[in-house]
Design a protein around this motif. Structure first.
Motif, PDB file in Angstrom:
ATOM      1  N   SER A   9       0.846  -1.197   0.000  1.00  0.00           N
ATOM      2  CA  SER A   9       0.000   0.000   0.000  1.00  0.00           C
ATOM      3  C   SER A   9       0.884   1.252   0.000  1.00  0.00           C
ATOM      4  N   ALA A  10       0.389   2.262  -0.705  1.00  0.00           N
ATOM      5  CA  ALA A  10       1.195   3.466  -0.941  1.00  0.00           C
ATOM      6  C   ALA A  10       1.305   4.325   0.315  1.00  0.00           C
ATOM      7  N   VAL A  29       1.270   7.627   2.347  1.00  0.00           N
ATOM      8  CA  VAL A  29       0.624   8.930   2.185  1.00  0.00           C
ATOM      9  C   VAL A  29       0.786   9.733   3.474  1.00  0.00           C
ATOM     10  N   SER A  34      -6.749   1.726   2.115  1.00  0.00           N
ATOM     11  CA  SER A  34      -5.879   1.250   1.032  1.00  0.00           C
ATOM     12  C   SER A  34      -4.480   1.864   1.033  1.00  0.00           C
ATOM     13  N   CYS A  35      -4.202   2.759   1.972  1.00  0.00           N
ATOM     14  CA  CYS A  35      -2.874   3.384   1.992  1.00  0.00           C
ATOM     15  C   CYS A  35      -2.240   3.281   3.372  1.00  0.00           C
ATOM     16  N   LYS A  57       7.079   9.639   0.266  1.00  0.00           N
ATOM     17  CA  LYS A  57       5.623   9.523   0.143  1.00  0.00           C
ATOM     18  C   LYS A  57       5.187   9.550  -1.332  1.00  0.00           C
ATOM     19  N   LEU A  99      -6.549   8.830  -4.200  1.00  0.00           N
ATOM     20  CA  LEU A  99      -6.752   7.439  -4.619  1.00  0.00           C
ATOM     21  C   LEU A  99      -6.770   7.305  -6.138  1.00  0.00           C
ATOM     22  N   LEU A 106      -3.195   7.719  -7.469  1.00  0.00           N
ATOM     23  CA  LEU A 106      -2.348   6.553  -7.190  1.00  0.00           C
ATOM     24  C   LEU A 106      -2.753   5.359  -8.057  1.00  0.00           C
TER      25      LEU A 106
END
Ligand code: GLV
Ligand code: GLV
Length: 343
Positions: free
Chosen positions: A3-4, A6, A23-24, A47, A321, A324
């Motif tokens: 997951s990214a 942030v 989701s992050c 980030k 979202l 990304l």
């Protein structure tokens, strides 16, 4: 896919944070004050996205600190004057904002200030709280009539038009400032000037050069973005064009008005009152404005309703979202950063 990462620079309404966290990998600044600059730079490193507030300066230094993985800066505001758009575009970092969802709330706030300043609401409140003796009198605390008067709107974008629509209920003549010399228009993120003559709600709008609008208006409400062209748009000379019976309302950005010149005009009786939600050097307020009885002050509350702040949070998160996921964020500001492939 991992997951990214942030960074979110202030606690947003819960629903927005929950959506992002699903989701992050979220780093959240929990304190009710802006992140200290050094901490902001440090926490930005690595980030993929940052959700910023209007008090966070986004410039080359921050983009450098974030590194090449940064895809989007999602500002939790409609104004993006805190963001160096050119620097972001150069690095193909998308910038998004939160337009539309805050239009009506901000227009309401402008009207709250119009009414409060015209009818001396805050001043009257202070008189009672001070326990001062008072008795109803024919000439006690007289204000200015709103109904049937002339409202001049400077910056006829989304918010300016929403303010104009409300003026129909007050039987007002509505003027909008022409974008002569590019100075008076709304431009950019806060919406570009709309079709001439469309005040909405059946209202007719008359377009005038800014200087003529100032001379003809009983109320002047500012709705421009802050840019090099609009900084001190209302300077000493322009304030002098306003009527001594007029009321100035600012819910846009503080530096659009020369505060020292405004304070002087009010003290000299060259302006009746002012309603201010924004200030040149927030959170600082010019001392002569603080002490003037007919200046109504609110601490940058234009979009501050429960519904609007929730909607802003959801939109800021959606911007992140979508970016990304490789899609166009719903409120993308710098189109070129989306089109250009990352180096
Ligand atoms: C607040 O001032 C905003 O730009 O949203
Ligand atoms: C004032 O209170 C009025 O009734 O006119």
């Amino acid at each position: 896919m991992a997951s990214a990462p942030v960074l979110v620079t202030r606690r947003l309404p819960e629903e927005a944070i929950a959506r992002l966290t699903a989701s992050c990998e979220v780093t959240l600044w929990q304190e009710e004050r802006p992140m200290p600059r050094a901490r902001l730079l440090a926490d930005s490193a690595g980030k993929a996205a940052i959700i910023t507030l209007l008090s966070d300066r986004v410039d080359d230094e921050l983009l450098e600190a974030a590194g090449a993985g940064l895809r989007i800066v999602a500002n939790y505001a409609v104004g993006v004057d805190n963001v160096d758009l050119a620097a972001c575009s150069r690095r193909a970092v998308m910038v998004a904002n939160t337009p539309d969802v805050l239009t009506e709330a901000t227009a309401d706030m402008a009207w709250a200030l119009v009414m409060a300043a015209a009818r001396r609401v805050a001043e009257g409140d202070r008189v009672l709280r001070a326990g001062s003796a008072w008795v109803w009198g024919p000439e006690m605390m007289l204000g200015r009539e709103v109904y049937g008067k002339t409202l001049g709107i400077v910056g006829f974008g989304r918010i300016g038009r929403a303010v104009a629509r409300r003026a129909g209920g007050f039987g007002m003549r509505v003027l909008a400032a022409e974008r002569s010399g590019g100075a008076a228009g709304a431009g950019g993120a806060a919406g570009t000037g709309g079709a001439a003559g469309t005040g909405g709600a059946g209202g007719e709008v008359e377009w005038l050069p800014l200087d003529d609008l100032l001379a003809a208006s009983d109320f002047v409400s500012l709705h421009v973005n802050l840019s090099d062209e609009t900084r001190h748009l209302l300077d000493r000379e322009r304030l002098a064009r306003m009527r001594p019976t007029a009321v100035l309302v600012n819910t846009s950005r503080g530096p659009v008005v020369d505060e020292a010149a405004l304070a002087e005009a009010l003290s000299a009786g060259r302006l009746f009152a002012a309603g201010l939600d924004v200030f040149e050097a927030e959170p600082h307020v010019h001392p002569d404005l603080l002490s003037h009885p007919r200046v109504v002050l609110t601490p940058h509350l234009g979009s501050a309703t429960v519904d609007t702040r929730r909607a802003m949070g959801i939109l800021a998160v959606d911007n992140v979202l979508e970016a990304l996921a490789g899609r166009r964020p719903p409120a993308l500001v710098n189109e070129d950063a989306f089109r250009r492939p990352k180096a």
